[in-house]
Design a protein around this motif. Sequence first.
Motif, short mmCIF file in Angstrom:
data_model
loop_
_atom_site.label_atom_id
_atom_site.label_comp_id
_atom_site.label_asym_id
_atom_site.label_seq_id
_atom_site.Cartn_x
_atom_site.Cartn_y
_atom_site.Cartn_z
N LYS A 269 0.83 -1.21 0.00
CA LYS A 269 0.00 0.00 0.00
C LYS A 269 0.87 1.26 0.00
CE LYS A 269 -4.01 -2.05 2.34
NZ LYS A 269 -4.80 -2.10 3.59
N ALA A 270 1.93 1.24 0.81
CA ALA A 270 2.83 2.40 0.86
C ALA A 270 3.52 2.62 -0.48
CB ALA A 270 3.87 2.19 1.96
N GLN A 271 3.90 1.54 -1.15
CA GLN A 271 4.53 1.66 -2.47
C GLN A 271 3.56 2.23 -3.49
OE1 GLN A 271 5.88 -2.32 -3.27
NE2 GLN A 271 7.80 -2.07 -2.14
N ALA A 272 2.31 1.78 -3.44
CA ALA A 272 1.31 2.29 -4.38
C ALA A 272 1.10 3.79 -4.20
CB ALA A 272 -0.02 1.54 -4.19
N LEU A 273 1.05 4.24 -2.95
CA LEU A 273 0.89 5.67 -2.68
C LEU A 273 2.12 6.46 -3.12
CD1 LEU A 273 -0.80 5.53 0.86
CD2 LEU A 273 -1.85 6.24 -1.31
N HIS A 274 3.31 5.87 -2.94
CA HIS A 274 4.55 6.52 -3.38
C HIS A 274 4.52 6.77 -4.88
CE1 HIS A 274 8.87 7.31 -3.87
NE2 HIS A 274 8.82 6.46 -4.88
N TRP A 275 4.16 5.73 -5.66
CA TRP A 275 4.18 5.88 -7.11
C TRP A 275 3.02 6.76 -7.59
CZ3 TRP A 275 8.54 5.45 -9.02
CH2 TRP A 275 9.45 4.47 -8.59
N PHE A 276 1.93 6.80 -6.84
CA PHE A 276 0.86 7.73 -7.16
C PHE A 276 1.36 9.17 -7.08
CE2 PHE A 276 -2.36 10.54 -5.21
CZ PHE A 276 -3.22 10.67 -6.30
N SER A 277 2.07 9.48 -5.99
CA SER A 277 2.62 10.83 -5.81
C SER A 277 3.64 11.16 -6.88
CB SER A 277 3.26 10.96 -4.42
OG SER A 277 2.32 10.76 -3.40
N GLU A 278 4.50 10.19 -7.21
CA GLU A 278 5.52 10.40 -8.24
C GLU A 278 4.87 10.66 -9.60
OE1 GLU A 278 9.01 10.52 -8.12
OE2 GLU A 278 8.53 10.79 -5.99
N GLU A 279 3.81 9.91 -9.88
CA GLU A 279 3.13 10.07 -11.18
C GLU A 279 2.43 11.42 -11.27
OE1 GLU A 279 2.78 8.99 -14.89
OE2 GLU A 279 3.67 7.63 -13.40
N VAL A 280 1.84 11.88 -10.18
CA VAL A 280 1.21 13.21 -10.17
C VAL A 280 2.25 14.28 -10.47
CG1 VAL A 280 0.13 14.95 -8.70
CG2 VAL A 280 -0.70 12.59 -8.64
N ARG A 281 3.39 14.20 -9.79
CA ARG A 281 4.47 15.18 -10.02
C ARG A 281 4.94 15.14 -11.47
NH1 ARG A 281 6.36 12.87 -5.07
NH2 ARG A 281 5.99 14.26 -3.30
N SER A 282 5.15 13.93 -11.98
CA SER A 282 5.66 13.77 -13.33
C SER A 282 4.69 14.32 -14.37
CB SER A 282 5.95 12.29 -13.60
OG SER A 282 6.41 12.09 -14.91
N GLN A 283 3.41 14.01 -14.20
CA GLN A 283 2.42 14.48 -15.18
C GLN A 283 2.22 15.99 -15.11
OE1 GLN A 283 -1.19 12.24 -15.70
NE2 GLN A 283 -0.22 10.30 -15.15
N LEU A 284 2.28 16.55 -13.91
CA LEU A 284 2.19 18.01 -13.79
C LEU A 284 3.36 18.69 -14.49
CD1 LEU A 284 0.98 18.53 -10.10
CD2 LEU A 284 -0.25 19.13 -12.19
N LEU A 285 4.55 18.12 -14.34
CA LEU A 285 5.73 18.70 -15.00
C LEU A 285 5.59 18.61 -16.52
CD1 LEU A 285 8.54 19.94 -14.75
CD2 LEU A 285 9.48 17.63 -14.61
N GLU A 286 5.09 17.48 -17.02
CA GLU A 286 4.89 17.34 -18.46
C GLU A 286 3.89 18.37 -18.99
OE1 GLU A 286 3.76 13.32 -19.11
OE2 GLU A 286 5.77 12.51 -18.69
N GLU A 287 2.81 18.57 -18.24
CA GLU A 287 1.80 19.55 -18.65
C GLU A 287 2.40 20.95 -18.67
OE1 GLU A 287 -1.36 19.31 -19.74
OE2 GLU A 287 -1.00 17.14 -19.81
N LEU A 288 3.21 21.25 -17.68
CA LEU A 288 3.84 22.56 -17.58
C LEU A 288 4.75 22.82 -18.78
CD1 LEU A 288 5.29 24.10 -14.33
CD2 LEU A 288 6.58 24.24 -16.45
N VAL A 289 5.56 21.81 -19.13
CA VAL A 289 6.51 21.97 -20.24
C VAL A 289 5.79 22.09 -21.57
CG1 VAL A 289 8.36 20.80 -21.51
CG2 VAL A 289 8.38 20.79 -19.02
#
Length: 329
Positions: A269-289
């Motif tokens: 469960k902790a790993q799933a939440l970690h990758w959820f947070s990482e994916e949110v950050r990554s997708q926000l950065l892609e949208e910004l660029v």
Amino acid sequence: MKELAAIAEKIRNGDRRALSRAITLVESLRSDHRQQALDLLAACGTGRQALRIGLSGTPGVGKSTFIESFGLFLVRQGLRVAVLAVDPSSSRSGGSILGDKTRMALLSREPHAFIRPSPSQTQLGGVARRTRDAVHLCEAAGFDVILIETVGVGQSETMVAQMSDLFLLLLAPAGGDELQGVKRGIMEIADLILVNKADGDLRAQAQRTCADYSGALRLLRKRPQDPEGFPKALLVSAIEEQGLEAVWGEIQALADWRREKGIWETTRKAQALHWFSEEVRSQLLEELVRDPNLATVLAQEEGAVARGEAAPAQAAAKIVRQFIESNNA
């Protein structure tokens, strides 16, 4: 959409060619492919929970030889094994350099084994960003054990630990001074340290090295996710296929203990939440660029930072403010 559903069905039925195509899709950097990949992952469902084993080691330690020997051992136990070997990427083409599939010729011919060398695509630490998606697909395909090999010893270990149930660190026979060359942080995340090449003239040296690491592990603070005696160091000879049964026995014992104590599910469960947070950050950065309204400002701020006229944090804050304002307009 019908084509993706058909591919998902083939994956669930164990079609290795369909699995390879799916992993190629999730590794693609094209935005249209990314949406198709997300749809495919959803169509595949969660699948079974495979035993995810992360593995790393210094270059030349024999990781590929060990993985092939260990993989063949597991296949003989009636298990289906997937190997996700993250290779360094070519700076020109972006493709894999090492080609683990060619270095595991025997295992690659096994019908119950699947080997996928994936370029790291310049990702920090050598773990491909989409490796966790590939793990998802392999589980949907019904594999029992997934081995995730990382590139060398470095920051990739902390990343692969966030997508693995157990972590193995493979080392070669060396003198006591070798202990200084292995970072304490890596020792702290390893569940088993395997001293490879314990054969021939190197056997005595391997035994001394194993004893050195056993002593070093006893000095580490006990982790709450470990039973008594873990982490531990073991001797193996991949080329002679010695010690593999002992390694598998220790892996099973540790996995069973963690399941019984509820640690397994909590970690997942902790790993799933970690990758959820990482994916949110990554997708926000892609949208910004990709935001056309910010292209000019982004180029200006990059130039200012490169020339030393603006601090990176100051420039980043300006970009983020403008991104928020443009989306609220």
